[in-house]
Design an enzyme around this catalytic site. Structure first.
Site, PDB file in Angstrom:
ATOM      1  N   CYS A  28      46.259  35.889  38.766  1.00 52.45           N
ATOM      2  CA  CYS A  28      47.353  36.808  38.430  1.00 52.45           C
ATOM      3  C   CYS A  28      46.983  38.258  38.758  1.00 52.45           C
ATOM      4  O   CYS A  28      46.106  38.837  38.110  1.00 52.45           O
ATOM      5  CB  CYS A  28      47.673  36.640  36.941  1.00 52.45           C
ATOM      6  SG  CYS A  28      48.756  37.893  36.247  1.00 52.45           S
ATOM      7  N   CYS A  31      47.439  40.755  35.940  1.00 50.07           N
ATOM      8  CA  CYS A  31      46.410  40.513  34.920  1.00 50.07           C
ATOM      9  C   CYS A  31      45.115  41.239  35.290  1.00 50.07           C
ATOM     10  O   CYS A  31      44.444  41.816  34.425  1.00 50.07           O
ATOM     11  CB  CYS A  31      46.119  39.021  34.779  1.00 50.07           C
ATOM     12  SG  CYS A  31      47.523  38.033  34.231  1.00 50.07           S
TER      13      CYS A  31
END
Length: 103
Positions: A28, A31
């Protein structure tokens, strides 16, 4: 260093005080942008505990919180969820949120 938690120890690690948990995954992009922000906050806010959980390795806890997008940050105070924040947030945004729950 932000403490890594798992499905097995999440409840025990986040049931006391103010705790921010960063739900993330290695693949991600947002993230990976959020992690250094959380790490910086940990240095600046010693009265808050910071944890992180890889959602791919620990699916049960995120499922229990209804997490469908990452990053999702969950703030708990004394074991109760008080905030659930989805998406990337700046250090100032997160600090403002956490300051509402610290004494």
């Amino acid at each position: 260093m932000v403490k890594v938690v798992t499905d097995n120890d999440f409840a025990a690690q986040t049931d006391t005080g103010v705790v921010l948990t960063d739900f993330w995954a290695t693949w991600c992009g947002p993230c990976r942008m959020q992690s250094p922000v959380v790490e910086k906050l940990e240095e600046q806010m010693p009265d808050v505990k910071f944890t992180k959980m890889d959602v791919d390795q620990n699916p049960d806890t995120p499922k229990g919180f209804g997490i469908q997008a990452i990053p999702t940050l969950v703030v708990k105070k004394n074991g109760d969820v008080v905030e659930k924040i989805v998406g990337y947030h700046t250090k100032d945004q997160l600090q403002d949120i956490l300051n509402k729950y610290t004494d």
